[in-house]
Design an enzyme around this catalytic site. Sequence first.
Site, PDB file in Angstrom:
ATOM      1  CB  CYS A   2      -0.938   0.114   1.195  1.00 24.61           C
ATOM      2  SG  CYS A   2      -2.062  -1.264   1.367  1.00 24.61           S
ATOM      3  NE  ARG A  27       4.630   1.564  -0.211  1.00 23.63           N
ATOM      4  CZ  ARG A  27       5.686   1.203   0.496  1.00 23.63           C
ATOM      5  NH1 ARG A  27       6.887   1.392  -0.003  1.00 23.63           N
ATOM      6  NH2 ARG A  27       5.559   0.691   1.689  1.00 23.63           N
ATOM      7  CD1 TRP A  73      -0.500  -6.142  -3.339  1.00 20.01           C
ATOM      8  CD2 TRP A  73      -0.635  -6.806  -1.207  1.00 20.01           C
ATOM      9  NE1 TRP A  73      -0.195  -7.477  -3.291  1.00 20.01           N
ATOM     10  CE2 TRP A  73      -0.271  -7.916  -1.996  1.00 20.01           C
ATOM     11  CE3 TRP A  73      -0.786  -7.001   0.164  1.00 20.01           C
ATOM     12  CZ2 TRP A  73      -0.043  -9.182  -1.463  1.00 20.01           C
ATOM     13  CZ3 TRP A  73      -0.564  -8.258   0.704  1.00 20.01           C
ATOM     14  CH2 TRP A  73      -0.191  -9.329  -0.119  1.00 20.01           C
ATOM     15  CG  ASN A  99       1.712   0.528   4.144  1.00 21.57           C
ATOM     16  OD1 ASN A  99       1.420  -0.636   3.927  1.00 21.57           O
ATOM     17  ND2 ASN A  99       2.942   0.989   4.047  1.00 21.57           N
ATOM     18  N   GLY A 100      -0.371  -1.344   6.293  1.00 22.68           N
ATOM     19  CA  GLY A 100       0.049  -2.268   7.348  1.00 22.68           C
ATOM     20  C   GLY A 100      -1.090  -3.196   7.737  1.00 22.68           C
ATOM     21  CD  GLU A 484      15.729 -12.918 -10.000  1.00 22.65           C
ATOM     22  OE1 GLU A 484      15.248 -13.504  -9.018  1.00 22.65           O
ATOM     23  OE2 GLU A 484      15.360 -11.785 -10.347  1.00 22.65           O
ATOM     24  CE  LYS A 488      12.283 -10.704 -11.846  1.00 23.11           C
ATOM     25  NZ  LYS A 488      13.019 -10.810 -10.645  1.00 23.11           N
ATOM     26  CD  GLU A 491       8.740 -11.274 -10.181  1.00 26.60           C
ATOM     27  OE1 GLU A 491       8.245 -11.112  -9.053  1.00 26.60           O
ATOM     28  OE2 GLU A 491       9.934 -11.048 -10.420  1.00 26.60           O
ATOM     29  CG  HIS A 507      16.912 -36.935  -8.737  1.00 25.98           C
ATOM     30  ND1 HIS A 507      17.129 -38.283  -8.563  1.00 25.98           N
ATOM     31  CD2 HIS A 507      18.131 -36.354  -8.815  1.00 25.98           C
ATOM     32  CE1 HIS A 507      18.439 -38.505  -8.516  1.00 25.98           C
ATOM     33  NE2 HIS A 507      19.067 -37.353  -8.669  1.00 25.98           N
ATOM     34  CE  LYS A 606      10.986  -2.603  -6.964  1.00 27.75           C
ATOM     35  NZ  LYS A 606      11.277  -3.957  -7.416  1.00 27.75           N
TER      36      LYS A 606
HETATM   37  C1  G6P Z   1       8.481  -8.594  -3.437  1.00 29.74           C
HETATM   38  C2  G6P Z   1       8.960  -8.061  -4.766  1.00 29.74           C
HETATM   39  C3  G6P Z   1      10.211  -8.791  -5.208  1.00 29.74           C
HETATM   40  C4  G6P Z   1      11.285  -8.699  -4.128  1.00 29.74           C
HETATM   41  C5  G6P Z   1      10.764  -9.200  -2.785  1.00 29.74           C
HETATM   42  C6  G6P Z   1      11.737  -8.872  -1.665  1.00 29.74           C
HETATM   43  O1  G6P Z   1       8.011  -9.883  -3.603  1.00 29.74           O
HETATM   44  O2  G6P Z   1       7.934  -8.185  -5.741  1.00 29.74           O
HETATM   45  O3  G6P Z   1      10.694  -8.207  -6.404  1.00 29.74           O
HETATM   46  O4  G6P Z   1      12.381  -9.448  -4.517  1.00 29.74           O
HETATM   47  O5  G6P Z   1       9.532  -8.552  -2.464  1.00 29.74           O
HETATM   48  O6  G6P Z   1      11.799  -7.474  -1.503  1.00 29.74           O
HETATM   49  P1  G6P Z   1      13.031  -6.690  -0.941  1.00 29.74           P
HETATM   50  O7  G6P Z   1      12.638  -5.244  -1.054  1.00 29.74           O
HETATM   51  O8  G6P Z   1      13.198  -7.112   0.488  1.00 29.74           O
HETATM   52  O9  G6P Z   1      14.222  -7.017  -1.763  1.00 29.74           O
END
Ligand code: G6P
Length: 611
Positions: A2, A27, A73, A99-100, A484, A488, A491, A507, A606
């Site tokens: 948020c 956010r 969010w 927010n929270g 990773e 990517k 997501e 396996h 994010k």
């Molecule tokens: C969310 C974001 C990711 C990020 C993760 C950890 O899931 O969408 O892109 O890697 O949080 O966030 P941070 O800010 O702690 O790296």
Amino acid sequence: MCGIVGYIGKRQAYPIIIKGLKRLEYRGYDSAGVAILNGETRIFKCKGKVSDLEELTKKEDMTGFIGIGHTRWATHGEPNDVNAHPHASMNGHFVIIHNGIIENYSRLKQRLEDRGYIFKSETDTEVLANLIEYIYMKGNVSAEIAVRLALTKVIGAYGIIVICKDEKEQLIAARKGSPLVIGIGDGEYFFASDATPIVEYTHSVIYMNDNNVAVIKNNDLSLKTIHNDTLTPEVHTLDLDIGEIEKGGFDHFMLKEIFEQSRSILDTMRGRVVSDNPEITLGGLYHVMPRLIEAKRIIIIGCGTSWHAGLVGEYLFEEFARIPVEVEYASEFRYRNPVIFKDDVVIAISQSGETADTLAAIKLAKEAGALVLGICNVVGSSIPRETHAGVYTHAGPEIGVASTKAFTAQVTVLAMIAMHLGDKRGTLTKEEYTALIKHLTEIPNKVDKILSKNEEYKEIAALYKNSNNFLYLGRGYYFPVALEGALKLKEISYIHAEGYPAAEMKHGPIALIDEKMPVVVIAVKDNTYDKIVSNIQEVKARKGIVIAIVNEGDTVIKSMADHIMEIPNSDFALAPLLAVIPLQLLSYYIAVMRGCNVDQPRNLAKSVTVE
Ligand code: G6P
């Protein structure tokens, strides 16, 4: 998660709030809302994005010098118009954005219901609004006192901004666990979850700390704890440029951020890596270096992409500095009663510096007496303030929800620390250390070379954009890169993708391979190269489609794979910095071709400030 924005001053609040919400949309983007105080408090809110909110308010009179806004969010209650913020208290005295998460909200709600309160939404925020109002009316106290008293009853996390309709020239803000920054202008004040909505108006900011309450009244700022102890605000100067938070001609922030990586890796090394000496200097770790050099064990914690960077860090630390490393999801670490020794070093990795699980894990490690270090991107965020010392990644603001340049900057920092420790502990010879520094300084140019092949990745993306599943394989340093790459893709394009250590394919995942299954193999030359060649043959024998990341000039894999993506030669320990880039671009183009919202993928945010 948020984003919240507030304004009080001499300008029209609404345009400032809308612009701020757009900057904070990364956010959360389930719903958006705004409240403007102009005699009365008018609230407008709706499901959807900030642009939907703009549409809703198009024909309304939005004038007023005080306002608050929210982009959500969802945590409690589905994303709809009613659950959108701001929330008003039942008798209309208070309007609040939050927010929270208020963890004890159901108990508080029950008590308020017992006292006649009726709730419109399913949110924990409305409970807080009504609790403040209940204390305000029952205790006949000022709005500020009501907010402070209410917050002493709350368990959980909050960044809130509150308007009281009876005390007009005033905004009240409070923080615990969720970030809140105050911008100080000339006769005006700005509030936001991070500094990006503020930077175009002022560079003077106060980062609120937990349990702080800020009141702007008649153009004066006062800062207190929730227990009414007066605090002296610490004003910082923002080192952020407005150009850094705009798209700069790219279609998406994600693409811009992928293309910024040669610059962001260079900025992360700037002033720290001196290649003619050669030496690595990490000012942020200077005071703790003796303890770090003597460390018996390093525990790396993080979430999402930051956790993947931590896995690369494990290989780097163990190889260069010969220190045993464990890498843990912060969320698992904090809840499983981990064994932490006083001579452990815990490294928390986070782009945002606000991830709730990582913050909680840090507190746990500190309580156990470990030295806790941070690798963060957002200057002044909570994690750098909670840790004993640390190193900032100088990647610049990362707005795209899918992390790209933060990952390469984090790996750059981890490589610098591991190399420095290797030198100091004598586990790297001077020649090895010198050679590694040279390789590291060459990375930015090599990144540019990979980026220049952009069109090739686009063509491969076009061929496989309709696939339903992808498998990513890698060994050693490239196993975390495979994870990773898969993250990517899933997501931003919503294609199911899995990352696996290549040898583990037999396996389980091998059962999935057929002529429709693209298998992305990171086959960079290292000590397991021959093994990965065998893995590729195993995939081809089952008619799988192989997209291989290889070193320039590799003819062996070229003859076997359906497609290759070449990266320049480098030391294999540093090659994750290169190998990840074609994977980022492949995901980006597939997502764009599938019509997905790349910068704001569904259900994600994010900055994950809830647990
Ligand atoms: C969310 C974001 C990711 C990020 C993760 C950890 O899931 O969408 O892109 O890697 O949080 O966030 P941070 O800010 O702690 O790296």
